[in-house]
Design a protein around this motif. Structure first.
Motif, PDB file in Angstrom:
ATOM      1  N   VAL A 127       0.862  -1.184   0.000  1.00  0.00           N
ATOM      2  CA  VAL A 127       0.000   0.000   0.000  1.00  0.00           C
ATOM      3  C   VAL A 127       0.894   1.227   0.000  1.00  0.00           C
ATOM      4  CG1 VAL A 127      -1.811   1.251   1.197  1.00  0.00           C
ATOM      5  CG2 VAL A 127      -1.777  -1.243   1.255  1.00  0.00           C
ATOM      6  N   GLY A 128       0.649   2.126  -0.951  1.00  0.00           N
ATOM      7  CA  GLY A 128       1.465   3.314  -1.063  1.00  0.00           C
ATOM      8  C   GLY A 128       0.672   4.577  -0.838  1.00  0.00           C
ATOM      9  N   SER A 129       1.381   5.631  -0.573  1.00  0.00           N
ATOM     10  CA  SER A 129       0.738   6.928  -0.409  1.00  0.00           C
ATOM     11  C   SER A 129       1.426   7.906  -1.340  1.00  0.00           C
ATOM     12  CB  SER A 129       0.852   7.418   1.029  1.00  0.00           C
ATOM     13  OG  SER A 129       2.210   7.626   1.382  1.00  0.00           O
ATOM     14  N   LYS A 130       0.614   8.816  -1.889  1.00  0.00           N
ATOM     15  CA  LYS A 130       1.150   9.909  -2.700  1.00  0.00           C
ATOM     16  C   LYS A 130       1.981   9.411  -3.887  1.00  0.00           C
ATOM     17  CE  LYS A 130       1.289  13.168   1.172  1.00  0.00           C
ATOM     18  NZ  LYS A 130       2.118  14.082   1.960  1.00  0.00           N
ATOM     19  N   TYR A 131       1.462   8.421  -4.629  1.00  0.00           N
ATOM     20  CA  TYR A 131       2.148   8.005  -5.838  1.00  0.00           C
ATOM     21  C   TYR A 131       2.205   9.181  -6.810  1.00  0.00           C
ATOM     22  CZ  TYR A 131       2.163   3.005  -4.677  1.00  0.00           C
ATOM     23  OH  TYR A 131       2.390   1.791  -4.113  1.00  0.00           O
ATOM     24  N   SER A 132       3.313   9.277  -7.524  1.00  0.00           N
ATOM     25  CA  SER A 132       3.481  10.356  -8.488  1.00  0.00           C
ATOM     26  C   SER A 132       4.291   9.818  -9.655  1.00  0.00           C
ATOM     27  CB  SER A 132       4.197  11.537  -7.833  1.00  0.00           C
ATOM     28  OG  SER A 132       5.513  11.140  -7.463  1.00  0.00           O
ATOM     29  N   ALA A 133       4.680  10.695 -10.577  1.00  0.00           N
ATOM     30  CA  ALA A 133       5.460  10.243 -11.724  1.00  0.00           C
ATOM     31  C   ALA A 133       6.793   9.639 -11.291  1.00  0.00           C
ATOM     32  CB  ALA A 133       5.700  11.415 -12.677  1.00  0.00           C
ATOM     33  N   SER A 134       7.332  10.140 -10.193  1.00  0.00           N
ATOM     34  CA  SER A 134       8.623   9.610  -9.725  1.00  0.00           C
ATOM     35  C   SER A 134       8.482   8.269  -9.035  1.00  0.00           C
ATOM     36  CB  SER A 134       9.277  10.618  -8.765  1.00  0.00           C
ATOM     37  OG  SER A 134       8.493  10.762  -7.595  1.00  0.00           O
ATOM     38  N   SER A 135       7.236   7.820  -8.854  1.00  0.00           N
ATOM     39  CA  SER A 135       7.012   6.531  -8.190  1.00  0.00           C
ATOM     40  C   SER A 135       5.979   5.716  -8.956  1.00  0.00           C
ATOM     41  CB  SER A 135       6.543   6.759  -6.753  1.00  0.00           C
ATOM     42  OG  SER A 135       5.371   7.539  -6.727  1.00  0.00           O
ATOM     43  N   ALA A 136       5.937   5.906 -10.280  1.00  0.00           N
ATOM     44  CA  ALA A 136       4.935   5.231 -11.098  1.00  0.00           C
ATOM     45  C   ALA A 136       5.199   3.737 -11.222  1.00  0.00           C
ATOM     46  CB  ALA A 136       4.872   5.860 -12.487  1.00  0.00           C
ATOM     47  N   CYS A 137       6.439   3.333 -11.036  1.00  0.00           N
ATOM     48  CA  CYS A 137       6.771   1.916 -11.084  1.00  0.00           C
ATOM     49  C   CYS A 137       6.862   1.377  -9.664  1.00  0.00           C
ATOM     50  CB  CYS A 137       8.099   1.694 -11.790  1.00  0.00           C
ATOM     51  SG  CYS A 137       7.995   1.973 -13.555  1.00  0.00           S
ATOM     52  N   VAL A 138       6.212   0.260  -9.439  1.00  0.00           N
ATOM     53  CA  VAL A 138       6.288  -0.423  -8.150  1.00  0.00           C
ATOM     54  C   VAL A 138       6.824  -1.823  -8.400  1.00  0.00           C
ATOM     55  CG1 VAL A 138       5.013  -1.260  -6.149  1.00  0.00           C
ATOM     56  CG2 VAL A 138       4.395   0.920  -7.200  1.00  0.00           C
ATOM     57  N   ALA A 139       7.761  -2.211  -7.593  1.00  0.00           N
ATOM     58  CA  ALA A 139       8.411  -3.507  -7.784  1.00  0.00           C
ATOM     59  C   ALA A 139       8.487  -4.272  -6.479  1.00  0.00           C
ATOM     60  CB  ALA A 139       9.814  -3.308  -8.344  1.00  0.00           C
ATOM     61  N   TRP A 140       8.685  -5.553  -6.624  1.00  0.00           N
ATOM     62  CA  TRP A 140       8.974  -6.412  -5.479  1.00  0.00           C
ATOM     63  C   TRP A 140      10.389  -6.953  -5.626  1.00  0.00           C
ATOM     64  CZ3 TRP A 140       6.024  -6.931  -1.226  1.00  0.00           C
ATOM     65  CH2 TRP A 140       4.686  -6.529  -1.311  1.00  0.00           C
ATOM     66  N   PHE A 141      11.117  -6.870  -4.531  1.00  0.00           N
ATOM     67  CA  PHE A 141      12.454  -7.431  -4.441  1.00  0.00           C
ATOM     68  C   PHE A 141      12.462  -8.451  -3.302  1.00  0.00           C
ATOM     69  CE2 PHE A 141      15.180  -4.739  -7.124  1.00  0.00           C
ATOM     70  CZ  PHE A 141      14.285  -3.734  -7.450  1.00  0.00           C
ATOM     71  N   ARG A 142      13.430  -9.331  -3.327  1.00  0.00           N
ATOM     72  CA  ARG A 142      13.591 -10.260  -2.215  1.00  0.00           C
ATOM     73  C   ARG A 142      15.067 -10.387  -1.878  1.00  0.00           C
ATOM     74  NH1 ARG A 142      11.664 -15.763  -5.369  1.00  0.00           N
ATOM     75  NH2 ARG A 142      13.526 -16.053  -6.685  1.00  0.00           N
ATOM     76  N   GLN A 143      15.294 -10.749  -0.616  1.00  0.00           N
ATOM     77  CA  GLN A 143      16.671 -10.834  -0.148  1.00  0.00           C
ATOM     78  C   GLN A 143      16.787 -11.922   0.907  1.00  0.00           C
ATOM     79  OE1 GLN A 143      18.215  -7.186   1.589  1.00  0.00           O
ATOM     80  NE2 GLN A 143      20.288  -7.703   0.915  1.00  0.00           N
ATOM     81  N   THR A 144      17.843 -12.707   0.812  1.00  0.00           N
ATOM     82  CA  THR A 144      18.177 -13.682   1.843  1.00  0.00           C
ATOM     83  C   THR A 144      19.502 -13.258   2.467  1.00  0.00           C
ATOM     84  OG1 THR A 144      19.212 -15.089   0.162  1.00  0.00           O
ATOM     85  CG2 THR A 144      16.937 -15.584   0.769  1.00  0.00           C
ATOM     86  N   PRO A 145      19.758 -13.674   3.699  1.00  0.00           N
ATOM     87  CA  PRO A 145      20.994 -13.256   4.378  1.00  0.00           C
ATOM     88  C   PRO A 145      22.240 -13.559   3.559  1.00  0.00           C
ATOM     89  CG  PRO A 145      19.510 -14.286   5.937  1.00  0.00           C
ATOM     90  CD  PRO A 145      18.898 -14.486   4.580  1.00  0.00           C
TER      91      PRO A 145
END
Length: 122
Positions: free
Chosen positions: A23-41
Motif C-alpha cells: 500500500v502506497g501513499s502519494k504516488y506520483s510520476a517519480s514513483s509510477a513503477c512499483v516492484a517487489w524485491f527479495r533478499q536472503t541473508p
C-alpha cells in the motif's frame, strides 16, 4: 515523500501460495513503477517483478515468470504480488519499492517498504 507498507508474508509448504500487498501513499510520476524485491541473508537484493501502475504493464524475473503475478488496484493505491507454486528457493524477505523506472535493479528505486518475510518449506 512516498510511504510504502508491505504485508502478506508467511510460512507455507512448497507448492503453496501467498499474496503480498504493498500500500502506497502519494504516488506520483517519480514513483509510477512499483516492484517487489527479495533478499536472503548474505545475498544481494534481487528484483522479482515490477509494474507500471498507470497501465499495468508487468515485468518479471526469469526465476518467477509463470508462477508469480503482479497487479495493481489504483483506486486503493495497492500493488499485489500473487505467488503460486512456491519453492524453498523463494524464501526471503520481500520488499516493495517505488521509483520512476521499472527495471528490476535496486538502484532504480527510491522508496522502500519495511519488508515482509516469506518462508517456504520443503
Amino acid at each position: 515523500q512516498v510511504q510504502l507498507v508491505d504485508s502478506g508474508g508467511g510460512s507455507v509448504q512448497a507448492g503453496g501460495s501467498l499474496r503480498l500487498s504493498c500500500v502506497g501513499s502519494k504516488y506520483s510520476a517519480s514513483s509510477a513503477c512499483v516492484a517487489w524485491f527479495r533478499q536472503t541473508p548474505g545475498m544481494e537484493r534481487e528484483g522479482v517483478a515490477s509494474i507500471y501502475t498507470p497501465d499495468g504493464s508487468p515485468r518479471y524475473a526469469d526465476s518467477v515468470r509463470g508462477r508469480f503475478a503482479i497487479s495493481r488496484d489504483n483506486a486503493k493505491d495497492t500493488v499485489y504480488l500473487q505467488m503460486n507454486s512456491l519453492k524453498p528457493e523463494d524464501t526471503g524477505m520481500y520488499y516493495c519499492a517505488a521509483g520512476a523506472y521499472c527495471l528490476l535493479r535496486v538502484s532504480e528505486y527510491v522508496y522502500w517498504g519495511q519488508g515482509t518475510q516469506v518462508t517456504v518449506s520443503s
